[in-house]
Scaffold this motif. Structure first.
Motif, PDB file in Angstrom:
ATOM      1  N   ASP A 109       1.054  -1.199   0.038  1.00  0.00           N
ATOM      2  CA  ASP A 109      -0.229   0.020   0.152  1.00  0.00           C
ATOM      3  C   ASP A 109       0.844   1.220   0.082  1.00  0.00           C
ATOM      4  O   ASP A 109       1.640   1.476   0.983  1.00  0.00           O
ATOM      5  CB  ASP A 109      -0.953  -0.113   1.322  1.00  0.00           C
ATOM      6  N   VAL A 110       0.836   2.029  -1.178  1.00  0.00           N
ATOM      7  CA  VAL A 110       1.551   3.289  -0.961  1.00  0.00           C
ATOM      8  C   VAL A 110       0.676   4.516  -0.783  1.00  0.00           C
ATOM      9  O   VAL A 110       0.088   5.194  -1.885  1.00  0.00           O
ATOM     10  CB  VAL A 110       2.350   3.572  -2.289  1.00  0.00           C
ATOM     11  N   ARG A 111       0.408   4.873   0.341  1.00  0.00           N
ATOM     12  CA  ARG A 111      -0.300   6.073   0.623  1.00  0.00           C
ATOM     13  C   ARG A 111      -1.633   5.839  -0.073  1.00  0.00           C
ATOM     14  O   ARG A 111      -2.050   6.686  -0.628  1.00  0.00           O
ATOM     15  CB  ARG A 111       0.157   7.344   0.291  1.00  0.00           C
ATOM     16  N   GLY A 112      -2.342   4.836   0.222  1.00  0.00           N
ATOM     17  CA  GLY A 112      -3.894   4.871  -0.485  1.00  0.00           C
ATOM     18  C   GLY A 112      -3.830   3.768  -1.639  1.00  0.00           C
ATOM     19  O   GLY A 112      -5.023   3.300  -1.920  1.00  0.00           O
ATOM     20  N   THR A 113      -2.880   3.811  -2.329  1.00  0.00           N
ATOM     21  CA  THR A 113      -3.005   2.951  -3.633  1.00  0.00           C
ATOM     22  C   THR A 113      -2.514   1.645  -3.420  1.00  0.00           C
ATOM     23  O   THR A 113      -1.464   1.523  -2.728  1.00  0.00           O
ATOM     24  CB  THR A 113      -2.401   3.564  -4.751  1.00  0.00           C
ATOM     25  N   GLN A 114      -3.280   0.443  -3.655  1.00  0.00           N
ATOM     26  CA  GLN A 114      -2.869  -0.734  -3.380  1.00  0.00           C
ATOM     27  C   GLN A 114      -2.107  -1.412  -4.644  1.00  0.00           C
ATOM     28  O   GLN A 114      -2.680  -1.326  -5.676  1.00  0.00           O
ATOM     29  CB  GLN A 114      -4.048  -1.971  -3.003  1.00  0.00           C
ATOM     30  N   LEU A 115      -0.999  -1.536  -4.339  1.00  0.00           N
ATOM     31  CA  LEU A 115      -0.057  -2.230  -5.619  1.00  0.00           C
ATOM     32  C   LEU A 115       0.184  -3.606  -5.483  1.00  0.00           C
ATOM     33  O   LEU A 115       0.889  -4.028  -4.499  1.00  0.00           O
ATOM     34  CB  LEU A 115       1.227  -1.505  -5.822  1.00  0.00           C
ATOM     35  N   ALA A 116      -0.320  -4.620  -6.385  1.00  0.00           N
ATOM     36  CA  ALA A 116       0.170  -5.977  -6.326  1.00  0.00           C
ATOM     37  C   ALA A 116       1.210  -6.268  -7.072  1.00  0.00           C
ATOM     38  O   ALA A 116       1.400  -5.583  -8.302  1.00  0.00           O
ATOM     39  CB  ALA A 116      -1.167  -6.617  -6.821  1.00  0.00           C
ATOM     40  N   LEU A 117       2.289  -6.893  -6.554  1.00  0.00           N
ATOM     41  CA  LEU A 117       3.578  -6.886  -7.331  1.00  0.00           C
ATOM     42  C   LEU A 117       3.674  -8.538  -7.649  1.00  0.00           C
ATOM     43  O   LEU A 117       4.696  -9.074  -7.029  1.00  0.00           O
ATOM     44  CB  LEU A 117       4.593  -6.320  -6.286  1.00  0.00           C
ATOM     45  N   PRO A 118       3.067  -8.938  -8.314  1.00  0.00           N
ATOM     46  CA  PRO A 118       3.144 -10.478  -8.587  1.00  0.00           C
ATOM     47  C   PRO A 118       4.587 -10.966  -9.053  1.00  0.00           C
ATOM     48  O   PRO A 118       5.104 -11.827  -8.969  1.00  0.00           O
ATOM     49  CB  PRO A 118       2.026 -10.831  -9.548  1.00  0.00           C
TER      50      PRO A 118
END
Ligand SMILES: Nc1ncnc2c1ncn2[C@@H]1O[C@H](COP(=O)(O)OP(=O)(O)OP(=O)(O)O)[C@@H](O)[C@H]1O
Ligand SMILES: Nc1ncnc2c1ncn2[C@@H]1O[C@H](COP(=O)(O)OP(=O)(O)OP(=O)(O)O)[C@@H](O)[C@H]1O
Ligand SMILES: [Mg+2]
Ligand SMILES: [Mg+2]
Lengths: 291, 363, 281, 392, 363
Positions: free
Chosen positions: E256-265
């Motif tokens: 989670d980067v300050r509100g945005t969820q980033l999936a890093l498959p």
């Protein structure tokens, strides 16, 4: 290998430093605690020679003169040298010639300098007489015959001789000042006199210190000039420690008092220069730390 | 608040004429970059504008006022120098305040202006320090701050960033750009760094030998250089040059570059090429593609790969075509090539430049 | 010319007069006969200028038993000055070089003491030094005199060279070491050839000092080869004999000619040298 | 190759040079080789000799003043004697007693070679100036007649009494006054017998008063004025009187003036007293061969009647020995000789009775007192008493 | 012809320890670049290798021989300095020949070697000149030539190009690369210029505070920096950093980067992230795309455009995400964006870097 050669190469300097400047000096200073008269004699007498020294009104005058002469001389040389350097730095014509003229007194030996100036300052033959002959009957310029002013005559002469070298050093310093900084000052509307009194002098600190070493060494050794100019007179009004020491050492056969005087001279040097060196060290440390 | 006009200015050092009859107009609020090789007269021109350099002929007009004979401080300019030129023994605060103190501004006003400038440049905590205790970037900021407090209408920068290292340069570059936007002042900026020039300028003036080679927007300078010098000077790696001959100068322009015939249908001509004319064809390294699929690529050239350099973010391939060195800039993820192997390049005829081989001007 | 320029030139010229006036007195006095000096004003131009005093000063004035003017001292001075200058400058150069590029523990202490030594009135060091000399058997030789001049010149020459070498990039020195050059080779082949300006400066400084010295020469020097200044001093310092000011002034001027000439000829270098040396304080 | 003698001396002016050449010629005629080391300036000479002796490389002979400056050297065995020659040549018979005492060491041997005798206490005057100013009565001592004459000249727009501006000149003036006003016994009581009563007597006060009074006659140019300049004031008619040793005659002679014709000379006092101020040669010891022989030869030659008279005719001083042919002495020298030959009129100089250090302090006192009115006579007397008591 | 080993070397200037127990092995024929900020000890290390700097502990082994106490000239090394360090009073020829003369080589051999080196560097016509009469690039070549003639087995370069201007640097860089290929010698090259480091090195050692932060190939350094320092130091504009928290550390890593969820498959982990761990997510400016169509882009981030800079060959967009500055490097022909407008970015999770926020090391 090279390191050993380097050590070897520094050996002469080390020998001079420790052998001559420390060793010979220590030997000489040791004499100040003995009863030596014309020849060194190691018969310890404690501070007796110092008592004699400080009882001497001539010594007292000498020390006062040293500080008076030294201060005025150093300040005058620095100021005059700086002003001349600044003026020469204004892209004037004949710079080389002027520089050489200002430096030329330095080429004359001190004995000669004293002789010429004692003439020049002589009220009956010299400048005073000359100006009076021009019709200014009341013109007075008789420093040499006035015990209160005579030491300033010595100073004047010394300044005459010493200014050139200071001027050269300062000029060199000025030439090293960042030209862009000067431009920046001009764009900022800073008038010239402020540039040269507020901004530049701090930048010239290294040059000023170099000049200071040169001038101070000259003050301590101010012997030839005084001998040639006034011989310490009128009365004892222009006596200086170096003259006192020399005379007691070589003419009066009073090695004990002479070396006591030398010891005091060195002590005063350490008192004056010590804090300066300390300050320099601290300053340079701080600068290193900042970088 | 002021536009700047330079009318027929000449400057000479003794027998050496550095600028000759130079004309240049900078509209109000424009950011003009003077770009050129070392010794071309950029600093001289800037100094002439600032009044730090006597000019032998011509006029300098700032905000409609002829200031040719005015004192530097009376021209409404501020200047930042390459060597920072900070006053070494004064604190940062005094460095900033000095010109205002000299001008006898009220104390409160001085403090106010200094603090505003310091905040803008983020050097408020440094105000008590001496210049020796600052890093390079901080020093440069102080130098800029000194110009800021003066509230001048024209700002002059003489290679203000060239003493800094890459990282800092990028940072301060952005800061200067931002300043320009906020202050809305006319700015003239000297550099020989192209990246700076390209990123900062509204207009770039490329100087060489005291003459303006081209004056235009960064894109114009980069994409349609007026002559060989500008083309070669701007861009790194430099534009590739191939010497050739005009084969056909009709509507379908064809150039022969040592055996390869290149048709240039999309080339926007400035002058009329003549058949048989010796020309130089220029093409930027990043306009050369390895990728066959590229849309619009209507030219083709086969070269021999020499070396490859990876810059991390991109790759440069050094190749040879008929003894002429060719640089190709590709993205890191471009198809791999083999050293020593031939390589087929595509590019669009819209992206080439053509120069007369003799006059070296754009065709 | 702007008023500022006028003031600038006025001050510069006034200063030039100040520095030249005594020299002017010296020269015109040397051109006057004694009667005119006894009676006339010192600053007045000579009524019947003559170079008689010059020729007396050069070849006839007495300085002891012999009355040969200052001329016989000329070559002696040259013979003393040249080796003394060479050795003392080389000593300063070598010491400064070692202290700049081959620093080791203690080298800074040596330097500090040397600088301190610049302030010690050298006369009071002479006595023990003379004893050392005597025990080494070099007393009364020109070689010994050369060493004395080198010793007392060392603080200043070292200071000058050290300050100059600060401005030489150490990388140059490192490159030479990688190239295999040793201590002396780097000194001779790399460092010295670059030091021309500062060499000139120290040569000027030392040459003036040594040329004008006579006491060291008398104490330490050979018995027969009197330097020019010793003769000059005998002429102008004689206490109990009649005085001929014109001759004294002429002798003075003749003796000062060599340092003056050195200053005039190398003034340019002098400035340049110090400038070069002061790049970094 | 004869006896080599390296001689360090300060006789460098033209007249002095001619004088010493008279000795040199005879020395070389006698088979010696003269190596001349002239060093002008007493202090320079002191420094050279001192360091050379320290280095164990002393000259064969060096010039000095007859006095007590040799005690340390004698004690260290650094000086040879010339007693053999002195005895053979019968010096003791031809030299006045006080001088013999000075040149004899504790073993009773003569170790100094007296070259000449100067009288430092002469008053000189310009006959021309006195005449112009209307001075008819020439004074003989520092009395009212003298001061009247000085003031008369001052009134006539010239300098009555030319005061030199160097401390040794002031000291000679002081000693001249002291001897003139106190006489021989007083002088000896003060300097030789160190009699505190004499030092604190009214005579001393009178001496200081007179001396101070003389200081008021200083003109503008007095400070730093060298004695030749001072003497020249008489020669050019700018001044009437001055006080200086008899070497001043050299200046008069150089200007073509004649004793008792153009200028006059006075040994002041109720009687013409004479301070013996002798130039001597000292002969250091050393290991080099031929040194002693050269020294003996030098002693023999320098003390020969012929050398003595020829040397002193040129130097303006008196021969040390009293048995020389005086026919060529000028009027002033003859006056001096008369006093010098009379044991009742001769006193030893301060250098002969005081240590060099004490003599130096004396000179300091004199010059300070002369130049600083704020030093009271009582203080000065106290200091004089201290100095005399402090000298061993 | 020689490998180089540095074993536990420490160097101190008085109280200041610059290198501490440093170990480094350079295989034969490798081109190693020492990269690091100013003052990190690069020159010190090089000087220690060359024997120009006393080391307090440790050993230097060249070609299997312990040379810790050998003279610089006896170590089989050659060295090129930043300031050229040419002997100013000697001709170019003598500059080149000097070390051979010192070593008393036969005259013919000296001439031969000098001429060979001069030819290789194309300075044959300059041999008679004094250094003052050369341009910067020519001087640098002479300095390299001086190293060449010595026929050393290890070459040391201390920022040899940093005094030159951009154009020349590119040229000489290629030349040094070529030399390495031809001479096949071990080379150690100090620089703080990343482009140089990336293009020249077989391996790069990134130094900071006297410690090696990472030793690896240029690509490894660029793509998988070992820690935050290396990541930020290499690359211009620098890698973008976004602080965040690990949301899920299982097989499908989510940050989670300050509100945005980033999936890093596609992220290749080095260490095991833990849920709740504070992390810094790094992504290079050129890995951020505006182009929706890009294959493999599996992450998305919306930012606000700040300023744009055109570098001619490419464009840099400066944007903000939650107060954090973001740089985006795009080709010149990328779609236009508007200042102040929001912008959607795509990137591949294969191209991000993840660092622990506290230890600053790669996860
Ligand atoms: N004071 C001077 N005297 C003589 N010539 C000068 C002087 N200043 C500059 N020049 C010459 O004028 C020319 C232009 O100099 P200028 O400083 O304007 O160049 P520049 O474009 O700023 O170069 P750089 O990028 O190196 O700063 C150069 O050839 C330079 O040698
Ligand atoms: N002679 C010295 N005395 C004291 N400290 C030194 C000395 N030389 C270098 N240093 C210090 O050692 C550290 C490392 O210096 P070094 O020259 O190795 O850095 P560098 O990595 O080469 O830097 P740059 O890129 O600026 O050349 C710096 O902090 C520097 O200040
Ligand atoms: Mg410029
Ligand atoms: Mg470095």
């Amino acid at each position: 290998m090279n390191k050993w050669i380097a050590r070897l190469a520094l050996a002469p300097a080390a020998i001079v430093a420790f052998g001559v400047f420390i060793g010979c000096l220590a030997y000489t200073l040791a004499l100040s605690f003995t009863s030596s008269r014309m020849l060194p004699r190691f018969e310890w007498v404690g501070f007796e020679q110092y008592e004699k020294l400080f009882a001497s009104s001539r010594w007292q005058v000498s020390v006062e003169n040293l500080f008076l002469f030294g201060t005025v001389y150093i300040v005058a040389c620095l100021l005059l040298g700086y002003v001349l350097a600044v003026l020469i730095d204004q892209k004037v014509r004949g710079e080389t010639l002027l520089r050489t003229i200002y430096l030329s007194p330095h080429a004359l030996s001190l004995v000669v300098t004293g002789l010429v100036w004692s003439w020049f300052l002589n009220p009956q033959f010299g400048l005073q007489a000359f100006v009076q002959e021009l019709g200014f009957e009341n013109f007075r310029f008789a420093w040499l015959s006035d015990p209160k002013m005579a030491i300033h005559a010595v100073t004047l002469t010394a300044v005459w001789r010493g200014t050139g070298i200071v001027m050269i050093l300062m000029l060199a310093g000025l030439r090293g000042v960042d030209a862009e900084m000067i431009k920046s000052l001009r764009v900022d509307g800073v008038p010239k006199w402020r540039i040269y009194t507020q901004v530049i002098p701090p930048i010239l600190t290294p040059m000023i210190l170099t000049s200071l070493v040169l001038l101070a060494a000259g003050v301590i050794n101010s012997y030839d000039l005084v001998v040639a100019l006034t011989r310490g007179g009128p009365g004892i009004s222009t006596q200086v420690p170096a003259l006192f020491v020399m005379e007691h050492f070589f003419a009066r056969g009073d090695v004990g008092v002479a070396t006591a005087g030398a010891a005091i001279m060195l002590l005063s040097l350490i008192v004056v220069a010590g804090p300066l060196i300390l300050w320099r060290r601290i300053a340079s440390r701080r600068q290193e730390a900042a970088q | 608040m002021a536009d700047l006009e330079i009318r027929g200015v000449s400057v000479a050092y003794g027998a050496l004429t550095v600028l000759e009859e130079l004309n240049l107009t900078v509209p109000d609020e424009e950011f003009l970059v003077l770009l050129g090789p070392s010794g071309c007269g950029k600093s001289t021109l800037l100094n002439a504008i600032a009044g730090l350099q006597d000019i032998s002929t011509g006029q300098v007009v700032i905000g409609g006022k002829n200031v040719t004979w005015a004192e530097p401080s009376a021209r409404g300019i501020a200047m930042v120098f390459q060597s920072y030129a900070l006053y070494p023994r004064m604190s940062v605060y005094r460095n900033l305040a000095y010109s205002l103190q000299v001008a006898r501004l009220p104390r409160a006003e001085i403090e106010d202006r200094v603090h505003r400038a310091a905040e803008m440049l983020q050097i408020t905590e440094l105000l008590e320090r001496k210049p020796a205790m600052l890093s390079g970037g901080q020093r440069q900021r102080v130098a800029i701050g000194r110009a800021l407090v003066r509230d001048a209408s024209v700002f002059l920068f003489d290679e203000p960033l060239s003493n800094l290292d890459a990282q800092l340069r990028v940072e301060l570059r952005v800061e200067i750009k931002r300043l320009h936007r906020e202050l809305k002042r006319t700015m003239i900026y000297v550099t020989h760094d192209q990246v700076e020039a390209m990123t900062l300028a509204d207009k770039i003036a490329v100087l060489k030998g005291g003459e303006i080679q081209q004056l235009g927007t960064p894109d114009a300078i980069y994409d349609t250089p007026a002559n060989l010098f500008v083309a070669g000077f701007v861009g790194a790696p430099a534009m590739n040059f191939l010497s050739g001959t005009v084969q056909s100068a009709g509507p379908d322009l064809v150039v022969d570059v040592r055996g390869t015939q290149l048709a240039l249908p999309k080339y926007a001509r400035t002058a009329a090429p003549v058949a048989g004319q010796k020309v130089v064809l220029g093409i930027r390294p990043e306009r050369l593609n390895l990728d066959n699929r590229l849309v619009g690529a209507d030219c083709r050239l086969t070269v021999d790969v020499d070396v490859q350099e990876s810059l991390g973010s991109e790759k440069v391939i050094w190749a040879r075509y008929q003894g002429q060195q060719i640089a190709i800039k590709t993205p890191v993820d471009a198809p791999a090539v083999t050293d020593g192997a031939p390589l087929e390049l595509n590019f669009s005829s819209a992206n080439v430049s053509l120069f007369d081989a003799d006059t070296e001007t754009r065709l | 010319m702007s008023p500022m320029r006028v003031v600038t030139y006025a001050i510069l010229i006034a200063a030039a007069l100040f520095f030249l006036l005594p020299v002017y007195v010296m020269i015109i006095t040397s051109l006057k006969p004694m009667e005119e000096i006894r009676t006339g004003a010192m600053l007045a131009l000579p009524q019947n200028p003559s170079f008689e005093a010059w020729s007396i000063a050069w070849s006839q004035a007495c300085s002891g038993v012999r009355c040969e003017g200052v001329a016989p001292g000329f070559w002696n001075s040259v013979q003393i000055t040249i080796p003394s200058v060479i050795v003392s400058v080389l000593a300063g150069a070598l010491t400064g070089y070692t202290m700049s590029f081959w620093k080791f523990r203690g080298s800074n202490l040596v330097f500090a003491i040397l600088i301190f030594g610049a302030f010690v009135p050298y006369q009071i060091l002479l006595y023990p030094l003379v004893r050392v000399y005597a025990s080494l058997g070099i007393f009364g030789t020109v070689g010994g005199l050369v060493i004395v001049h080198s010793i007392f010149g060392l603080p200043l020459t070292t200071l000058m060279f050290r300050n100059f070498f600060v401005s030489i990039p150490t990388e140059l020195f490192k490159a030479a070491r990688v190239d295999g050059a040793g201590f002396l080779r780097i000194f001779w082949q790399i460092v010295l050839p670059m030091s021309a300006p500062i060499i000139v400066v120290t040569v000027i400084w030392q040459a003036t000092g040594i040329w004008n010295d006579f006491l060291m020469g008398l104490v330490f020097g050979g018995r027969e080869a009197k330097p020019m200044t010793a003769l000059l001093n005998n002429i102008i310092l004689s206490e109990f004999g009649e005085r001929r000011y014109n001759v004294e002034m002429a002798a003075t001027f003749l003796t000062a000619l060599v340092p003056l000439a050195i200053y005039l000829l190398s003034g340019r270098w002098f400035v340049r040298g110090i400038t070069a040396g002061s790049v970094k304080g | 190759e004869g006896e080599r003698a390296e001689v360090i001396h300060i006789w460098t002016s033209e007249g002095e040079s001619a004088a010493i050449r008279e000795v040199v010629t005879r020395f070389e005629a006698a088979g010696g080789v003269w190596l001349d080391s002239a060093v002008a300036g007493g202090q320079n000479l002191g420094q050279t000799v001192f360091n050379r002796i320290a280095a164990g490389d002393p000259p064969t002979a060096y010039q000095g003043l007859g006095g007590r400056a040799y005690e340390d050297l004698l004690a260290e065995g650094l000086l040879n004697d010339v007693d053999a020659t002195a005895t053979a040549d019968g010096w003791r018979d031809v030299l006045p007693g006080p001088l013999v005492d000075v040149i004899t060491n504790d073993d009773g041997k003569i170790f100094l070679i007296p070259i000449n005798v100067h009288g430092p206490n002469w008053i000189w005057y310009s006959k021309d100036v006195l005449e112009k100013a209307g001075v008819t009565e020439v004074p003989t001592t520092y009395d009212e007649t003298f001061f009247a004459a000085v003031e008369k000249i001052n009134d006539a727009g010239m300098v009555g009494f030319a005061v030199g501006g160097q401390s040794f000149q002031e000291r000679f003036l002081m000693e001249s006054v002291m001897l003139a006003l106190g006489g021989r016994d007083y002088w000896n009581n003060v300097w030789q017998n160190r009699d505190e009563a004499a030092i604190r007597s009214a005579t001393t006060t009178k001496v200081f008063e007179t001396f101070r009074r003389l200081s008021t006659y200083r003109d503008d140019g007095a400070a730093g004025r060298s004695w030749p300049q001072n003497t020249n004031m008489l020669i050019t008619g700018a001044a009437g009187f001055n006080v200086m040793g008899d070497w001043a005659k050299g200046e008069f002679t150089a200007a073509g003036q004649q004793a008792e014709v153009d200028y006059g000379c006075i040994l002041p006092g109720d009687k013409p007293y004479f301070i013996v101020h002798a130039d001597v040669m000292a002969v250091p010891s050393g290991r080099d061969k031929g040194r002693v022989e050269a020294q003996q030869l030098l002693a023999h030659v320098a003390m020969s009647a012929e050398s003595q008279i020829e040397f002193n005719l040129r130097k303006g001083s008196l021969a040390a020995r009293t048995d020389v042919d005086t026919s060529r002495y000028d009027a002033c020298s003859l006056k001096g000789l008369a006093s010098y030959s009379d044991p009742e009129l001769v006193v030893p100089s301060v250098n002969m009775t005081m240590t060099p250090a004490a003599a130096g302090l004396w000179e300091d006192l004199v010059t300070e007192f002369f130049n600083d009115d704020s030093i009271s006579i009582d203080t000065a007397v106290d200091r004089l008493a201290d100095i005399v008591a402090g000298s061993d």
